[in-house]
Design an enzyme around this catalytic site. Structure first.
Site, PDB file in Angstrom:
ATOM      1  N   GLU A 191      12.316 -14.877 -18.851  1.00 12.97           N
ATOM      2  CA  GLU A 191      12.001 -13.470 -18.586  1.00 12.97           C
ATOM      3  C   GLU A 191      11.071 -12.911 -19.675  1.00 12.97           C
ATOM      4  OE1 GLU A 191      12.026 -11.442 -16.324  1.00 12.97           O
ATOM      5  OE2 GLU A 191      12.246  -9.413 -17.084  1.00 12.97           O
ATOM      6  N   ARG A 230       3.069   1.810  -7.049  1.00 12.61           N
ATOM      7  CA  ARG A 230       3.176   0.651  -6.164  1.00 12.61           C
ATOM      8  C   ARG A 230       2.045  -0.340  -6.411  1.00 12.61           C
ATOM      9  NH1 ARG A 230       6.647   2.162  -1.815  1.00 12.61           N
ATOM     10  NH2 ARG A 230       5.814   0.582  -0.430  1.00 12.61           N
ATOM     11  N   LYS A 243       4.357  -3.294  -7.317  1.00 21.80           N
ATOM     12  CA  LYS A 243       5.786  -3.103  -7.572  1.00 21.80           C
ATOM     13  C   LYS A 243       6.652  -3.748  -6.517  1.00 21.80           C
ATOM     14  CE  LYS A 243       9.288  -1.610  -9.827  1.00 21.80           C
ATOM     15  NZ  LYS A 243       9.624  -2.474 -10.982  1.00 21.80           N
ATOM     16  N   GLU A 283       2.726 -10.828 -17.469  1.00 17.77           N
ATOM     17  CA  GLU A 283       2.337  -9.855 -16.449  1.00 17.77           C
ATOM     18  C   GLU A 283       1.715  -8.589 -17.008  1.00 17.77           C
ATOM     19  OE1 GLU A 283       6.949  -8.543 -15.454  1.00 17.77           O
ATOM     20  OE2 GLU A 283       5.453  -8.423 -13.905  1.00 17.77           O
ATOM     21  N   CYS A 332       0.824  -1.198   0.000  1.00 22.15           N
ATOM     22  CA  CYS A 332       0.000   0.000   0.000  1.00 22.15           C
ATOM     23  C   CYS A 332       0.862   1.252   0.000  1.00 22.15           C
ATOM     24  CB  CYS A 332      -0.872   0.004   1.240  1.00 22.15           C
ATOM     25  SG  CYS A 332      -1.738  -1.544   1.453  1.00 22.15           S
ATOM     26  N   TRP A 348      -3.787  -2.214  -1.337  1.00 23.33           N
ATOM     27  CA  TRP A 348      -3.702  -3.402  -2.184  1.00 23.33           C
ATOM     28  C   TRP A 348      -4.254  -4.526  -1.327  1.00 23.33           C
ATOM     29  CZ3 TRP A 348      -0.295  -7.852  -2.850  1.00 23.33           C
ATOM     30  CH2 TRP A 348      -0.315  -8.395  -4.140  1.00 23.33           C
ATOM     31  N   LYS A 376       7.392 -11.307 -18.810  1.00 28.68           N
ATOM     32  CA  LYS A 376       6.992  -9.946 -19.185  1.00 28.68           C
ATOM     33  C   LYS A 376       5.637  -9.972 -19.889  1.00 28.68           C
ATOM     34  CE  LYS A 376       9.015  -7.817 -17.239  1.00 28.68           C
ATOM     35  NZ  LYS A 376      10.076  -8.253 -16.387  1.00 28.68           N
ATOM     36  N   ASN A 404      -0.064  -0.752   6.137  1.00 29.09           N
ATOM     37  CA  ASN A 404       0.491  -1.608   5.100  1.00 29.09           C
ATOM     38  C   ASN A 404       1.009  -2.853   5.794  1.00 29.09           C
ATOM     39  OD1 ASN A 404       1.693  -2.597   2.714  1.00 29.09           O
ATOM     40  ND2 ASN A 404       3.646  -1.681   3.276  1.00 29.09           N
ATOM     41  N   GLY A 405       0.777  -4.022   5.225  1.00 24.40           N
ATOM     42  CA  GLY A 405       1.289  -5.254   5.827  1.00 24.40           C
ATOM     43  C   GLY A 405       0.156  -6.144   6.270  1.00 24.40           C
ATOM     44  N   HIS A 453      10.852 -33.209 -24.787  1.00 23.29           N
ATOM     45  CA  HIS A 453      10.373 -33.951 -23.612  1.00 23.29           C
ATOM     46  C   HIS A 453       8.947 -33.561 -23.240  1.00 23.29           C
ATOM     47  CE1 HIS A 453      14.309 -35.677 -23.136  1.00 23.29           C
ATOM     48  NE2 HIS A 453      14.843 -34.471 -23.167  1.00 23.29           N
TER      49      HIS A 453
HETATM   50  C1  F6R Z   1       8.559  -8.759 -12.860  1.00 24.02           C
HETATM   51  C2  F6R Z   1       8.766  -8.193 -11.540  1.00 24.02           C
HETATM   52  C3  F6R Z   1       8.746  -9.102 -10.368  1.00 24.02           C
HETATM   53  C4  F6R Z   1       9.906  -8.761  -9.430  1.00 24.02           C
HETATM   54  C5  F6R Z   1       9.831  -9.601  -8.152  1.00 24.02           C
HETATM   55  C6  F6R Z   1      10.996  -9.325  -7.219  1.00 24.02           C
HETATM   56  O1  F6R Z   1       8.588  -7.773 -13.848  1.00 24.02           O
HETATM   57  O2  F6R Z   1       8.953  -7.024 -11.412  1.00 24.02           O
HETATM   58  O3  F6R Z   1       8.790 -10.443 -10.751  1.00 24.02           O
HETATM   59  O4  F6R Z   1      11.108  -9.000 -10.107  1.00 24.02           O
HETATM   60  O5  F6R Z   1       8.630  -9.321  -7.486  1.00 24.02           O
HETATM   61  O6  F6R Z   1      11.040  -7.995  -6.845  1.00 24.02           O
HETATM   62  P1  F6R Z   1      12.341  -7.336  -6.226  1.00 24.02           P
HETATM   63  O7  F6R Z   1      13.419  -7.403  -7.241  1.00 24.02           O
HETATM   64  O8  F6R Z   1      11.944  -5.941  -5.865  1.00 24.02           O
HETATM   65  O9  F6R Z   1      12.698  -8.162  -5.012  1.00 24.02           O
END
Ligand code: F6R
Length: 616
Positions: free
Chosen positions: A485, A28, A611, A492, A3, A76, A489, A102-103, A508
């Protein structure tokens, strides 16, 4: 939960400052928003589900009284659906205390039962609301708000940032943190608390770091910090060295595009000042002695999501250059498998935000087992670097888009610097070999820039595939994590089914997925040096192409062998195998971004994602 939190005391309109701060924290991720102000001995609060625009509309309809003390929140959801009643702030029954959080309060159910037994009626399904009632009861019994916060915090289990105001004490905001982020901003005649400095950077760059287990009381004059028992704690002030412009889009349509474009600069910044005149790696901030590094007999990289994929890439370089066995582990799995960790294990935790709870918990577990922990992080002063034995900052600059891009590249580069440093200290590479690799790294910003210059065909490709239902990604060696990766991308931000595979695994099982017209990206290693690998992947391209796949091949300039089997070729500059991920991932980022935008989705704030993921 991630949050956004803002609290303000000063001379200006608290509402204006708070709403502006919440907007800056939008990146965020959130699903509802709310504010409360203290005016004329009463609290006034408005909250709404959905985007901040809904809250602003409600504020226009039901204007709050003028006030210079208040707090605001973007939620959130964890406990309780994302609706108006569960949005924060939460007030006690008499409307005297407003709280944002938050939490997760893990023991909220027993606290709620206790309060309900004493006759309290709850107005929401949240864990947060217990705090409002507990605080109100303390204050009603004559306790000062800050003391009340300390007393309540001592009763809470879990992770939390809490901020509270009381109707009877205008000019004061009280906040607490435990395993959840909170910083204090010190202005001229005004003081802020927020989840991160972005919320108040437009007003002040002077900040106060808060550690876990602390309570702060802010007034217009400043801040008073204590631990949960009320003992004063020393202040740690710092100056924020980036400005508000850095947090804005710079003319790009999305933060993600801006951040993709920033990658050459970001990689250059990661390298900056980390090589001395003699061509050796120097990592002054490492805080681990050469002796300690010589003792290391195993490396475990721990991270989540994209950071985990950066770790998977780094493993190839670490083992190749240092000959130290290296495992890469998902943070959320690490401590549940009874990992073998000793004092000679170097644990490298990678985290862009430095607040990811899974990673933090894994870090703590590793330290309890006696390992030395090195953090690779992008956020100065975040919890993960603070709790590690050593830290190497990636210096990518603030990453606002939820989908990580420049953090990924800089994490790989930072890991490579650590690997080279270890190789240097332990003598597993000659000095001139280290110089050569550093030269290769130094060439990467230009190489990445040249890829970025050629991205229009990739964008066109994405637009032409906007109706695809599934996209596959194949790679081998360091191209394998790049494939993972690329798929992440796309999932998400474009909400498409996407999978990354080690190309050798196709036969396989996954090859059964290949059907007419399915787009398949293939990351092709350089034919130089790794010719066996190259030949094998060319065969893989043929296999999928023969079954009707639309093959999109990422291959080095001049590699003509792939052309006959490629529906589309995306060229990347010639570079050593271990450097290729730094260029090969860029088209995949651009592809996902364009795909998301052509499918009409919010590129920077994808649904269900945030984020910084501060829950396990
Ligand atoms: C994907 C993404 C997430 C973060 C993951 C770890 O685009 O952003 O998969 O990589 O949540 O986050 P950090 O690096 O902040 O620990």
């Amino acid at each position: 939960m991630v949050c956004g939190i803002v609290g303000y005391v000063g001379e200006r309109s608290a509402l204006d400052v708070i709403v502006d701060g919440l907007k800056r924290l939008e990146y965020r991720g959130y699903d509802s928003g709310g504010v409360a102000v203290v005016a004329d001995g009463a609290l006034a609060s408005v909250k709404r589900a959905g985007k901040l625009a809904n809250l602003e509309k409600a504020l226009a309809e039901y204007p709050l009284p003028a006030a210079t003390t208040g707090l605001g929140h973007t939620r959130w959801a964890t406990h309780g659906a994302p609706n108006d009643r569960n949005a924060h702030p939460h007030l006690d029954a008499l409307g005297q205390v407003a709280v944002i959080h938050n939490g997760i309060i893990e023991n909220f159910a027993s606290l709620r039962a206790e309060l309900e037994d004493s006759g309290v009626t709850f107005a929401s399904d949240t864990d947060t609301e217990v705090v409002a009632h507990l605080l109100a009861a303390e204050v009603a019994a004559g306790t000062d708000l800050a003391d009340a916060m300390r007393a309540v915090c001592r009763r809470l289990d879990g992770a939390f940032t809490l901020v509270a105001v009381h109707a009877a004490t205008p000019g004061r905001v009280v906040a607490a943190r435990l395993n959840s982020p909170l910083v204090v901003g010190l202005g001229d005649g005004e003081t802020f608390v927020a989840s991160d400095v972005t919320a108040f950077i437009a007003h002040t760059r002077e900040a106060l770091e808060m550690s876990d287990g602390q309570v702060v009381e802010i007034t217009a004059e400043g801040a008073t910090l204590t631990d949960f028992d009320g003992a004063p704690v020393p202040e740690k002030r710092y100056h924020v060295d980036w400005d508000v412009a850095a947090a804005e889009k710079d003319g790009y349509d999305y933060f993600m595009l801006k951040e993709i474009a920033e990658q050459p600069r970001a990689v250059a910044d990661t390298l900056l000042g980390r090589v001395n005149d003699a061509g050796e790696v120097k990592l002054d901030e490492m805080r681990l002695s050469d002796e300690e590094l010589r003792e290391v007999d195993k490396i475990i990289i721990i991270a989540a999501g994209t950071s985990y994929y950066a770790g998977l890439v780094a493993k190839y370089a670490i083992e190749h250059w240092t000959r130290i066995p290296c495992e890469v582990e998902l943070a959320s799995e690490f401590r549940y498998r009874d990992p073998i960790v000793t004092q000679r294990t170097l644990v490298v935790v990678i985290s862009q935000s430095g607040e990811t709870m899974d990673t933090l918990m894994a870090l703590r577990h590793a330290r309890e087992q006696g390992a030395r922990v090195l953090a690779i992080c992008n956020t100065n002063g975040a919890t993960i670097p603070r709790e590690s034995d050593a830290v190497l900052y990636t210096r990518a600059g603030i990453e606002v888009a939820v989908a990580s891009t420049k953090a990924f590249l800089t994490q790989i580069v930072a890991c490579y610097l650590v690997a080279l440093y270890l190789a240097q200290v332990r003598g597993t590479k000659w000095g001139d070999e280290v110089v050569t690799v550093l030269g290769d790294l130094a060439a990467m910003p230009d190489a990445i820039a040249s890829v970025l210059d050629e991205m229009e065909p990739v964008r066109e490709l994405a637009r032409s595939m906007a109706s695809a239902t599934s996209v596959l990604f194949l790679g081998r060696h360091v191209g394998y994590p790049v494939a993972l990766e690329g798929a992440l991308k796309l999932k998400e931000i474009a909400y498409m089914h996407a999978e990354g595979f080690a190309a050798g695994e196709l036969k396989h099982g996954p090859i059964a997925l290949i059907e007419d017209g399915i787009p398949v990206f293939v990351v092709v290693p350089s034919p130089r040096g790794r010719s066996v690998l190259h030949d094998k992947i060319v065969s893989n391209i043929q296999e999928v192409r023969a079954r009707g796949a639309r093959t999109i091949v990422i291959a080095e300039e001049g590699d003509e062998t792939v052309v006959p089997y490629a529906s589309h070729v995306i060229r990347v500059p010639v570079c050593p195998t271990l450097m290729q991920p730094l260029v090969a991932v860029v088209p995949l980022q651009v592809f996902a971004c364009e795909m998301a935008s052509s499918r009409g989705f919010d590129v920077d704030q994808p649904r269900n994602l945030a984020k910084s993921v501060t829950v396990e």
